[in-house]
Scaffold this motif. Structure first.
Motif, PDB file in Angstrom:
ATOM      1  N   VAL A   1      18.957 -52.916 -28.221  1.00 38.80           N
ATOM      2  CA  VAL A   1      19.030 -53.450 -26.702  1.00 38.80           C
ATOM      3  C   VAL A   1      19.289 -54.955 -27.107  1.00 38.80           C
ATOM      4  N   ILE A   2      20.822 -55.488 -26.706  1.00 41.19           N
ATOM      5  CA  ILE A   2      21.009 -56.616 -26.887  1.00 41.19           C
ATOM      6  C   ILE A   2      21.322 -57.276 -25.620  1.00 41.19           C
ATOM      7  N   GLU A   3      20.338 -58.045 -25.248  1.00 42.63           N
ATOM      8  CA  GLU A   3      20.098 -58.602 -23.861  1.00 42.63           C
ATOM      9  C   GLU A   3      19.785 -60.071 -23.939  1.00 42.63           C
ATOM     10  N   ASP A   4      20.328 -61.084 -23.511  1.00 37.80           N
ATOM     11  CA  ASP A   4      20.156 -62.435 -23.403  1.00 37.80           C
ATOM     12  C   ASP A   4      18.842 -62.826 -22.515  1.00 37.80           C
ATOM     13  N   ASN A   5      18.695 -62.126 -21.471  1.00 40.05           N
ATOM     14  CA  ASN A   5      17.919 -62.360 -20.472  1.00 40.05           C
ATOM     15  C   ASN A   5      16.402 -61.705 -20.630  1.00 40.05           C
TER      16      ASN A   5
ATOM     17  N   ASP B   1      21.225 -62.229 -28.699  1.00 36.88           N
ATOM     18  CA  ASP B   1      22.727 -62.477 -28.372  1.00 36.88           C
ATOM     19  C   ASP B   1      23.719 -61.525 -29.395  1.00 36.88           C
ATOM     20  N   GLY B   2      25.049 -61.645 -28.976  1.00 36.61           N
ATOM     21  CA  GLY B   2      25.697 -60.546 -29.792  1.00 36.61           C
ATOM     22  C   GLY B   2      25.766 -60.597 -31.304  1.00 36.61           C
ATOM     23  N   ALA B   3      25.740 -61.839 -31.804  1.00 36.43           N
ATOM     24  CA  ALA B   3      25.807 -62.060 -33.169  1.00 36.43           C
ATOM     25  C   ALA B   3      24.471 -61.502 -33.846  1.00 36.43           C
ATOM     26  N   ASP B   4      23.489 -61.730 -33.501  1.00 39.34           N
ATOM     27  CA  ASP B   4      22.372 -61.088 -33.877  1.00 39.34           C
ATOM     28  C   ASP B   4      22.415 -59.733 -33.830  1.00 39.34           C
ATOM     29  N   GLY B   5      22.756 -58.857 -32.826  1.00 35.13           N
ATOM     30  CA  GLY B   5      23.081 -57.662 -32.285  1.00 35.13           C
ATOM     31  C   GLY B   5      23.761 -57.019 -33.331  1.00 35.13           C
ATOM     32  N   VAL B   6      24.921 -57.691 -33.730  1.00 37.16           N
ATOM     33  CA  VAL B   6      25.733 -57.109 -34.883  1.00 37.16           C
ATOM     34  C   VAL B   6      25.103 -56.983 -36.023  1.00 37.16           C
ATOM     35  N   ALA B   7      24.214 -57.739 -36.501  1.00 36.21           N
ATOM     36  CA  ALA B   7      23.577 -57.880 -37.883  1.00 36.21           C
ATOM     37  C   ALA B   7      22.374 -56.922 -37.609  1.00 36.21           C
TER      38      ALA B   7
ATOM     39  N   PRO C   1      25.247 -65.589 -25.031  1.00 37.20           N
ATOM     40  CA  PRO C   1      25.834 -67.013 -25.771  1.00 37.20           C
ATOM     41  C   PRO C   1      26.161 -66.572 -27.206  1.00 37.20           C
ATOM     42  N   HIS C   2      26.981 -67.308 -27.619  1.00 33.60           N
ATOM     43  CA  HIS C   2      27.367 -67.310 -29.360  1.00 33.60           C
ATOM     44  C   HIS C   2      28.484 -66.209 -29.436  1.00 33.60           C
ATOM     45  N   MET C   3      28.243 -65.018 -28.804  1.00 36.81           N
ATOM     46  CA  MET C   3      29.271 -63.923 -29.123  1.00 36.81           C
ATOM     47  C   MET C   3      28.753 -62.972 -27.731  1.00 36.81           C
TER      48      MET C   3
END
Length: 120
Positions: A6-10, A33-39, A56-58
């Motif tokens: 799950v990639i969700e900033d909230n 965030d997207g960058a951490d999600g990709v990793a 944020p970030h990506m």
């Protein structure tokens, strides 16, 4: 046990999704965030990814493009989670490469139906 990233900033949305999915027996991996999600996707190789669009970030679309370039993840289903709920948005996100689309606020029924279609 199926593994879902799950990639969700909230934080409230994350907590809701986490509780719903854990109670149904899924293993949950979390990125904010997207960058951490990709990793994390590359490291954990989940069987499904639930991805917020505005982060944020990506953002979600950029993160999706990067994830789909990772060989073991190129066919991993990704469901867009978004507050965008205008006519045509579903088609727009599917065209971007998402496998499904869930509008926020997320309902348990809609979430579980979407996951059920993926894991049929």
């Amino acid at each position: 046990m199926k593994k879902i990233l799950v990639i969700e900033d909230n934080e409230l949305n994350m907590k809701f999704i986490r509780e719903v999915l854990r109670r149904r027996g899924y293993a949950i991996i979390e990125a904010y965030d997207g960058a951490d999600g990709v990793a994390l996707a590359e490291q954990a190789l989940p069987e499904l990814i639930l991805m917020d669009i505005n982060m944020p970030h990506m953002g979600g679309i950029a993160a999706l493009k990067k994830i789909k370039q990772i060989a073991p993840l190129e066919n991993t289903p990704v469901i867009a989670l978004t507050a965008y709920a205008m006519e045509g948005d579903r088609e727009k996100f599917i065209k971007e490469g998402f496998d499904d689309y869930i509008a926020k606020p997320i309902s348990i029924g809609v979430l579980m139906e979407a996951i059920g279609r993926i894991f049929k």
